[in-house]
Design an enzyme around this catalytic site. Structure first.
Site, PDB file in Angstrom:
ATOM      1  N   ASP A  32       0.799  -1.212   0.132  1.00 24.78           N
ATOM      2  CA  ASP A  32      -0.015  -0.213   0.052  1.00 24.78           C
ATOM      3  C   ASP A  32       0.831   1.350  -0.033  1.00 24.78           C
ATOM      4  O   ASP A  32       1.951   1.246   0.401  1.00 24.78           O
ATOM      5  CB  ASP A  32      -0.731  -0.112   1.361  1.00 24.78           C
ATOM      6  CG  ASP A  32      -2.131   1.068   0.908  1.00 24.78           C
ATOM      7  OD1 ASP A  32      -2.574   1.482  -0.002  1.00 24.78           O
ATOM      8  OD2 ASP A  32      -2.801   1.487   2.106  1.00 24.78           O
ATOM      9  N   GLY A  33       0.351   2.340  -0.523  1.00 16.19           N
ATOM     10  CA  GLY A  33       0.945   3.699  -0.686  1.00 16.19           C
ATOM     11  C   GLY A  33       1.700   4.001  -1.685  1.00 16.19           C
ATOM     12  O   GLY A  33       2.339   4.990  -1.983  1.00 16.19           O
ATOM     13  N   ASN A  34       1.155   3.491  -2.796  1.00 18.29           N
ATOM     14  CA  ASN A  34       1.454   4.043  -4.318  1.00 18.29           C
ATOM     15  C   ASN A  34       0.996   5.225  -4.627  1.00 18.29           C
ATOM     16  O   ASN A  34       1.838   6.314  -5.164  1.00 18.29           O
ATOM     17  CB  ASN A  34       1.026   2.740  -5.430  1.00 18.29           C
ATOM     18  CG  ASN A  34       1.829   1.431  -5.398  1.00 18.29           C
ATOM     19  OD1 ASN A  34       2.615   1.020  -4.453  1.00 18.29           O
ATOM     20  ND2 ASN A  34       1.243   0.480  -6.242  1.00 18.29           N
ATOM     21  N   GLY A  35      -0.138   5.618  -4.344  1.00 20.82           N
ATOM     22  CA  GLY A  35      -0.675   6.764  -4.634  1.00 20.82           C
ATOM     23  C   GLY A  35      -0.153   8.019  -3.734  1.00 20.82           C
ATOM     24  O   GLY A  35       0.337   9.019  -4.219  1.00 20.82           O
ATOM     25  N   HIS A  49       2.271   3.354  -9.159  1.00 19.77           N
ATOM     26  CA  HIS A  49       2.122   1.849  -9.311  1.00 19.77           C
ATOM     27  C   HIS A  49       3.318   1.329 -10.225  1.00 19.77           C
ATOM     28  O   HIS A  49       3.831   0.408 -10.025  1.00 19.77           O
ATOM     29  CB  HIS A  49       0.734   1.551 -10.224  1.00 19.77           C
ATOM     30  CG  HIS A  49      -0.455   2.059  -9.529  1.00 19.77           C
ATOM     31  ND1 HIS A  49      -0.647   1.523  -8.003  1.00 19.77           N
ATOM     32  CD2 HIS A  49      -1.661   2.534  -9.802  1.00 19.77           C
ATOM     33  CE1 HIS A  49      -1.814   1.880  -7.706  1.00 19.77           C
ATOM     34  NE2 HIS A  49      -2.411   2.608  -8.701  1.00 19.77           N
ATOM     35  N   GLU A  79     -12.311  -4.704  -3.711  1.00 13.88           N
ATOM     36  CA  GLU A  79     -12.743  -3.399  -3.567  1.00 13.88           C
ATOM     37  C   GLU A  79     -12.239  -2.449  -4.473  1.00 13.88           C
ATOM     38  O   GLU A  79     -12.506  -1.251  -4.660  1.00 13.88           O
ATOM     39  CB  GLU A  79     -12.629  -3.268  -2.196  1.00 13.88           C
ATOM     40  CG  GLU A  79     -13.439  -3.981  -1.313  1.00 13.88           C
ATOM     41  CD  GLU A  79     -13.186  -5.306  -0.874  1.00 13.88           C
ATOM     42  OE1 GLU A  79     -12.010  -5.675  -1.165  1.00 13.88           O
ATOM     43  OE2 GLU A  79     -14.211  -6.086  -0.930  1.00 13.88           O
ATOM     44  N   LEU A 144      11.007 -20.452  -4.762  1.00 15.10           N
ATOM     45  CA  LEU A 144      10.066 -19.481  -4.168  1.00 15.10           C
ATOM     46  C   LEU A 144       8.724 -19.655  -4.817  1.00 15.10           C
ATOM     47  O   LEU A 144       8.565 -19.685  -5.931  1.00 15.10           O
ATOM     48  CB  LEU A 144      10.791 -18.165  -4.326  1.00 15.10           C
ATOM     49  CG  LEU A 144       9.719 -17.021  -4.094  1.00 15.10           C
ATOM     50  CD1 LEU A 144       9.527 -16.975  -2.432  1.00 15.10           C
ATOM     51  CD2 LEU A 144      10.014 -15.601  -4.355  1.00 15.10           C
ATOM     52  N   LEU A 208      -6.689  -5.196   7.766  1.00 14.10           N
ATOM     53  CA  LEU A 208      -6.310  -6.022   6.694  1.00 14.10           C
ATOM     54  C   LEU A 208      -6.895  -5.884   5.245  1.00 14.10           C
ATOM     55  O   LEU A 208      -6.554  -6.363   4.309  1.00 14.10           O
ATOM     56  CB  LEU A 208      -6.776  -7.549   7.273  1.00 14.10           C
ATOM     57  CG  LEU A 208      -6.077  -8.007   8.531  1.00 14.10           C
ATOM     58  CD1 LEU A 208      -6.813  -9.324   9.056  1.00 14.10           C
ATOM     59  CD2 LEU A 208      -4.734  -8.048   8.094  1.00 14.10           C
TER      60      LEU A 208
HETATM   61  C1  IPE Z   1      -5.324  -2.760  -0.160  1.00 17.09           C
HETATM   62  O1  IPE Z   1      -4.880  -1.380  -0.329  1.00 17.09           O
HETATM   63  C2  IPE Z   1      -5.332  -3.654  -1.183  1.00 17.09           C
HETATM   64  C3  IPE Z   1      -4.083  -3.747  -2.196  1.00 17.09           C
HETATM   65  C4  IPE Z   1      -3.077  -3.533  -1.446  1.00 17.09           C
HETATM   66  C5  IPE Z   1      -4.149  -4.392  -3.186  1.00 17.09           C
HETATM   67  P1  IPE Z   1      -5.975  -0.482  -0.555  1.00 17.09           P
HETATM   68  O2  IPE Z   1      -5.785   1.010  -0.590  1.00 17.09           O
HETATM   69  O3  IPE Z   1      -7.028  -0.900  -1.328  1.00 17.09           O
HETATM   70  O4  IPE Z   1      -6.890  -0.382   1.002  1.00 17.09           O
HETATM   71  P2  IPE Z   1      -7.653   0.606   1.763  1.00 17.09           P
HETATM   72  O5  IPE Z   1      -8.763   1.257   0.589  1.00 17.09           O
HETATM   73  O6  IPE Z   1      -6.879   1.531   2.437  1.00 17.09           O
HETATM   74  O7  IPE Z   1      -8.500  -0.324   2.890  1.00 17.09           O
HETATM   75  C1  IPE Z   2      -1.720  -0.035  -3.228  1.00 22.29           C
HETATM   76  O1  IPE Z   2      -1.408   1.477  -3.359  1.00 22.29           O
HETATM   77  C2  IPE Z   2      -1.701  -0.370  -4.756  1.00 22.29           C
HETATM   78  C3  IPE Z   2      -3.043  -0.939  -4.980  1.00 22.29           C
HETATM   79  C4  IPE Z   2      -4.236  -0.702  -4.057  1.00 22.29           C
HETATM   80  C5  IPE Z   2      -3.162  -1.509  -6.181  1.00 22.29           C
HETATM   81  P1  IPE Z   2      -2.685   2.384  -3.342  1.00 22.29           P
HETATM   82  O2  IPE Z   2      -2.708   3.110  -4.672  1.00 22.29           O
HETATM   83  O3  IPE Z   2      -3.642   2.307  -2.402  1.00 22.29           O
HETATM   84  O4  IPE Z   2      -1.981   4.029  -2.535  1.00 22.29           O
HETATM   85  P2  IPE Z   2      -2.530   4.871  -1.561  1.00 22.29           P
HETATM   86  O5  IPE Z   2      -3.139   4.015  -0.370  1.00 22.29           O
HETATM   87  O6  IPE Z   2      -3.510   5.849  -2.188  1.00 22.29           O
HETATM   88  O7  IPE Z   2      -1.355   5.776  -1.091  1.00 22.29           O
HETATM   89 MG    MG Z   3      -4.206   2.244  -0.367  1.00 22.98          MG
END
Ligand code: IPE
Ligand code: IPE
Ligand code: MG
Length: 258
Positions: A32-35, A49, A79, A144, A208
């Site tokens: 998580d955290g790409n955005g 991404h 989701e 792996l 989670l």
């Molecule tokens: C969880 O991240 C899903 C993936 C890493 C694929 P999200 O960014 O979708 O989760 P929420 O919305 O913060 O719960």
């Molecule tokens: C996780 O990064 C990647 C996916 C859910 C595919 P996000 O795109 O959710 O990154 P944030 O949470 O917006 O920083």
């Molecule tokens: Mg996210």
């Protein structure tokens, strides 16, 4: 001193502390955290991404180096379809491209690719075909097992398992009372893979998000603030050291007493 030697000095310091007898068999990661990574740099979410893809490569390499036999990553949740169509389409293309471009390297390095999730629902046909090809071509690898959770939801997985059980029972092939906590996993997508010992969530959230709900019952959960595109071997080593400091009790008493 160059940056490179500084990094490897840190890596050496971390490696020296690692207890090789207490390594997890299976690590699961909520990437998580790409955005936010992209936003902080004035880049597009797509670029976030794209950078996340490199972190996946680094993590596979690190697991191979450390001899960790199972790695599962959460790539796209049931989701995540709620996101803008342009982002969803970009992610699908990126996954397809990554599978295409990394296949040879995965084969060479002994990685078996598995995919969990609703593979035959909503996903582009070209991606599904690529996924099937990669699974087929890496199925004999054992160094792996790299599992990608794609169009995956923990609740969807449990519902799919419940449907399989119900169909078997209705057909008279299964006694409902023969289902136990031990054999229920045979109906889950992850059949054949041990439950994760450690789950790492990058990006700092403490939830989670519908990931491996059944399998994570007793996993150690580690949330780190680092955004996924910045994740590297040293971050993994720090998480492993934290994992090794934890005492897993599985509901019992500590050997040292309460
Ligand atoms: C969880 O991240 C899903 C993936 C890493 C694929 P999200 O960014 O979708 O989760 P929420 O919305 O913060 O719960
Ligand atoms: C996780 O990064 C990647 C996916 C859910 C595919 P996000 O795109 O959710 O990154 P944030 O949470 O917006 O920083
Ligand atoms: Mg996210």
């Amino acid at each position: 001193m160059s940056t490179h030697t500084q990094i490897s000095a840190e890596e050496q310091r971390l490696l020296a502390q690692l207890n090789r007898e207490r390594m997890p068999t299976h690590i699961a990661i909520i990437m998580d955290g790409n955005g936010r990574w992209a936003q902080e740099r004035g880049l597009s979410v797509h670029q976030g991404h794209q950078a996340g893809r490199e972190a996946v490569k680094r993590t596979i390499t690190a697991c191979l180096q450390l001899g960790i036999p199972y790695l599962t990553v959460y790539a796209f949740s049931t989701e995540n379809w709620r996101r803008p169509a342009s982002e969803v389409n970009f992610l699908m293309k990126l996954l397809e491209q990554a599978l295409e471009e990394e296949l040879d390297e995965l084969k060479r390095s002994g990685v078996r690719v598995r995919v969990i999730g609703r593979l035959h629902e909503r996903l582009p046909e070209t991606l599904v075909r690529k996924v099937q090809r990669v699974i087929e071509e890496t199925k004999h690898n054992r160094k792996l097992t790299f599992t990608v959770a794609l169009n995956y939801g923990g609740r969807a997985e449990i519902i799919d398992a419940a449907r399989k059980v119900a169909l078997e029972a209705a057909a008279g092939r299964l006694d409902p009372f023969s289902i136990t906590e031990e054999n229920f996993h045979e109906f889950l997508y992850t059949n054949g893979t041990p439950d994760p010992d450690l789950v790492i969530r990058t990006g700092g959230e403490m939830r989670l998000s519908n990931f491996l709900l059944w399998q994570l019952a007793y996993a150690e959960f580690i949330s780190i603030p680092t955004y996924w595109p910045d994740f590297d071997k040293n971050e993994l080593l720090r998480a492993l050291l934290e994992y090794q400091r934890r005492e897993r009790r599985f509901g019992g008493r500590s050997a040292k007493g309460p």
